[in-house]
Design an enzyme around this catalytic site. Structure first.
Site, PDB file in Angstrom:
ATOM      1  N   CYS A  61      20.462  54.220  86.308  1.00 27.03           N
ATOM      2  CA  CYS A  61      18.732  54.771  86.610  1.00 27.03           C
ATOM      3  C   CYS A  61      18.033  54.024  85.879  1.00 27.03           C
ATOM      4  O   CYS A  61      18.104  53.677  84.942  1.00 27.03           O
ATOM      5  CB  CYS A  61      19.233  56.229  85.680  1.00 27.03           C
ATOM      6  SG  CYS A  61      17.827  57.216  84.914  1.00 27.03           S
ATOM      7  N   CYS A  64      16.924  55.147  82.345  1.00 26.07           N
ATOM      8  CA  CYS A  64      17.692  54.631  81.035  1.00 26.07           C
ATOM      9  C   CYS A  64      17.016  53.099  80.530  1.00 26.07           C
ATOM     10  O   CYS A  64      17.122  52.733  79.865  1.00 26.07           O
ATOM     11  CB  CYS A  64      18.790  54.909  81.696  1.00 26.07           C
ATOM     12  SG  CYS A  64      18.966  56.499  81.830  1.00 26.07           S
TER      13      CYS A  64
END
Length: 434
Positions: A61, A64
């Site tokens: 991600c 993230c």
């Protein structure tokens, strides 16, 4: 000999199992690092700290990856607080049981555990402002301020993320229950010592008084009583939101949980000068109608929500909504696109209170919007794959000599371009990738 060997192996097994459990029972240290949690130590970590912020992430991600250094920077500052806040992270893509237990369906998702009870974190994600935001949750329920400087320092350090309530000449026990109940939404304090300069600065002329500040919207109001719990709570609730509330995912949750009916105004663009003038009128109306919430939304800013109220009609328009699948149009006030909008707003409110309304159903979002809001990028890949397989089967089932060329990989990946564009834009608080 055999009983001895059996006993020996049981003894070894006992020491192995207990060494594992002992290692898991090792106390966590608050050293300013981000803890790595998994299914073996998660519950132990949650029970070890009064306040722990957990980042459920996925290694692939992009959001993230951008969030991770911000958490690394914030962790030592939060750990150094008088009441420390610990930051931890869980690879939810690997430890799926934990992700399922806490309904993690998007990455990154941040959960703040307060005495073991989780609540989703929607605050800022840059290290410095994240620290300011989280300090609220580790502070006392009611802060006691004993000087003018203590009052000014408190207001400055509280920041702009939460409304602030300061009781002047109030006993902290009078607002303690409300402070506990609304701790996640506001700061509460009482000033024991203060000068006349403070009274002038905060615009109150007698005590006891409860002053509310909403720094993000530069709003302030004063409550002189009665100080029974029922009236106090009404005042606190009415000032948790600004007089005219811009609609966002976060403010929608607050408005729906409030319990009051919402006077929703839909405009083309919140940033237009004419819309700004209308918002000023909404604030004046809200000040005189505290039993209602006044919200506004621009089609340009939040079309996905605005289109629920039939934006095909003339804008701006105002409706009465309670957060359900239905809303009310006031007869004769379907649009407020006139010169004297203040009078039109007054007529709309009068018509609503007299019951001159028509019930309408909220419009369903378009199919494309539903796909965009509910499906993650992996679902798009799956759909493209399924379509490609169906095309391949169809080609072979025809049995002819005609060759049907399948889309190449570049063509198959084309639908994901919007995702890559989103990936490249500036990361916003609350954004998620999955």
């Amino acid at each position: 000999m055999k009983p001895f060997l059996a006993f020996f192996f049981l003894l070894i097994q006992f020491f192995i199992s207990n060494s594992i459990s002992f290692s898991h029972a090792q106390p966590f240290s608050v050293d300013g690092t981000v803890l790595e949690l998994d299914e073996s130590n998660f519950d132990s970590a949650i029970s070890s700290f009064d306040h722990i912020l957990v980042d459920f992430y996925a290694p692939w991600c992009g959001h993230c990856k951008r969030l991770s250094p911000e958490l690394d920077a914030a962790a030592p500052v939060l750990a150094a607080l008088k009441e420390p806040i610990v930051i931890a992270k869980v690879n939810a893509d690997k430890f799926t049981k934990l992700a399922k237990k806490y309904d993690i369906i998007a990455f990154p998702t941040l959960l703040l555990f307060i005495h073991g009870v989780p609540t989703e974190y929607h605050g800022p994600r840059k290290a410095d402002v994240l620290v300011c935001y989280l300090k609220k949750f580790a502070a006392s329920d009611v802060l006691v301020l004993d000087s003018d400087s203590a009052i000014s320092n408190f207001v400055e350090e509280a920041g702009i993320f939460f409304p602030i309530y300061i009781g002047f000449g109030l006993n902290n026990s009078m607002i303690e229950k409300l402070a506990i109940k609304y701790k996640q939404r506001a700061w509460f304090s009482v000033a024991k010592e203060f000068s006349e300069d403070v009274m002038v600065s905060y615009d109150f002329d007698k005590v006891p008084a409860l002053v509310s500040l909403n720094p993000a919207y530069n709003e302030r109001s004063t409550f002189y009583g009665p100080f029974e719990e029922e009236f106090l709570e009404d005042y606190v609730k009415q000032n948790l939101l600004p007089l005219a509330t811009p609609v966002s995912y976060d403010t929608l949750k607050l408005m729906k949980s409030d319990g009051r009916k919402i006077v929703m105004t839909i405009v083309e663009d919140e940033d237009e000068e004419r819309s700004k003038e209308l918002i000023k009128l909404l604030k004046a109306a809200a000040s005189a109608n505290r039993d209602l919430i006044f919200g506004y939304v621009g089609v340009e800013q939040f079309e996905e929500f605005a289109e629920k109220f039939d934006i095909g009609t003339k804008l701006p328009k105002m409706v009465i909504w309670d957060g359900s699948d239905d809303y009310l149009l006031v007869t004769g006030s379907e649009s407020i696109d006139g010169e004297d909008q203040a009078t039109q707003i007054s007529r709309l409110l009068e018509g609503y209170r007299e019951g001159r309304t028509t019930e309408k159903r909220i419009s369903a979002p378009s199919i494309l919007r539903m796909l965009h809001s509910n499906f993650d990028i992996r679902v798009v890949y799956i759909l493209v794959f399924v379509v490609a397989v169906m095309m391949l089967i169809q080609t072979f089932s025809k049995g002819g000599d005609e060759y049907h060329r399948l889309p190449n990989q570049e063509q198959v990946d084309h639908p994901t371009s919007s995702a890559s564009e989103a990936e490249s834009r500036e990361y916003q608080p609350g954004d998620k990738e999955d």
